[in-house]
Scaffold this active site. Structure first.
Site, PDB file in Angstrom:
ATOM      1  N   LYS A  72     -24.683  -3.239   6.659  1.00 41.37           N
ATOM      2  CA  LYS A  72     -24.349  -2.746   5.314  1.00 41.37           C
ATOM      3  C   LYS A  72     -23.008  -2.013   5.340  1.00 41.37           C
ATOM      4  CE  LYS A  72     -26.520  -0.028   1.586  1.00 41.37           C
ATOM      5  NZ  LYS A  72     -27.720   0.782   1.240  1.00 41.37           N
ATOM      6  N   SER A 147     -30.086  -0.541  -2.890  1.00 43.64           N
ATOM      7  CA  SER A 147     -28.659  -0.813  -2.820  1.00 43.64           C
ATOM      8  C   SER A 147     -28.269  -1.713  -1.643  1.00 43.64           C
ATOM      9  CB  SER A 147     -27.889   0.512  -2.692  1.00 43.64           C
ATOM     10  OG  SER A 147     -28.234   1.189  -1.477  1.00 43.64           O
ATOM     11  N   SER A 171     -33.908   1.669  -1.029  1.00 51.46           N
ATOM     12  CA  SER A 171     -32.763   0.771  -0.956  1.00 51.46           C
ATOM     13  C   SER A 171     -32.865  -0.334   0.094  1.00 51.46           C
ATOM     14  CB  SER A 171     -31.479   1.574  -0.727  1.00 51.46           C
ATOM     15  OG  SER A 171     -31.174   2.338  -1.868  1.00 51.46           O
TER      16      SER A 171
END
Length: 241
Positions: A72, A147, A171
């Site tokens: 990420k 996210s 997330s």
């Protein structure tokens, strides 16, 4: 889904074959899904992949030898942009590896690139990113969740075998559910946050997204542990034994 790590260990697939398959999927699908913000240069990764296959041939493999893992884009990877999905950081190049990235590399993983995310982790659908919304590979009319939506989409579409995300209030778990894969959020403190651009320091938890639970748990075992750079981290269960 077949465990990629198991196939690598049983020599049913080579690190090079897995890497080439993932890169082919990136070429075909990333413009559609926007799962990655940055895919690392193939030429730079090929020598890493070759070393992984050599280690297996010499019967000296590390725990994650040859496993393709995306990270990420709020985790620092030395020499590459780390944007947290924001225009504000579009020119920031990380000067060091986050602890989790360092541990992945030490364990033999091939880190393929940085995945898209809601800006600074603030969102549940991965539509609030400077790089554009992430599309769900199961149905591109729908969002991938957030996210860590880029990590989930990359795994679900075969652009990597496993991905790293961060979870503050869902997330990892939300995009895993949206994209039909597995999300593992460990207990707070098990995985170091050093090198992670925080959303909420007292809640942020790095974790794993995967297609196969044994792959995810092996990755978690490799990144679990106390880090002198993170005062909130704790010893792994192996260290406490």
């Amino acid at each position: 889904f077949k465990s990629m790590l198991k196939q690598l260990k049983q020599n049913k697939i080579s690190a090079k074959q897995l890497f080439e398959r993932c890169m082919a999927n990136c070429d075909k699908l990333n413009d559609v899904t926007r799962a990655y913000t940055h895919i690392f240069p193939v030429q730079k990764l090929e020598s890493v992949v070759d070393d992984c296959d050599t280690n297996r041939k010499l019967n000296t493999p590390r725990a994650l030898e040859g496993l393709t893992i995306a990270v990420k884009d709020n985790f620092c990877v030395k020499g590459y942009p780390t944007t947290a999905g924001s225009k504000m950081l579009e020119n920031f190049v990380a000067p060091y590896d986050a602890t989790i990235v360092k541990m992945l590399k030490t364990s033999g993983a091939v880190v393929t690139g940085k995945t898209n995310m809601d800006e600074f982790g603030m969102g549940s659908y991965n539509v609030h990113s400077y790089f554009g919304p992430v599309k769900n590979p199961l149905d591109v009319r729908r969002c991938a969740g957030g996210s860590s939506g880029g990590s989930a989409a990359a795994v679900a579409s075969g652009m990597c075998a496993v991905a790293i995300g961060s979870d503050t209030g869902g997330s990892i778990r939300l995009p895993a559910a949206y994209c039909g894969i597995i999300g593992i959020k460990p207990a707070y403190g098990h995985v170091s946050r050093h090198g992670l651009i925080p959303y909420a320091n007292s809640l942020d938890t790095p974790g794993v997204l995967c297609n196969y639970i044994s792959d995810g748990m092996e990755v978690l075992r490799c990144i679990d542990g106390q880090d002198e750079n993170d005062a909130t981290s704790m010893p792994s269960s192996r260290e406490m034994d």
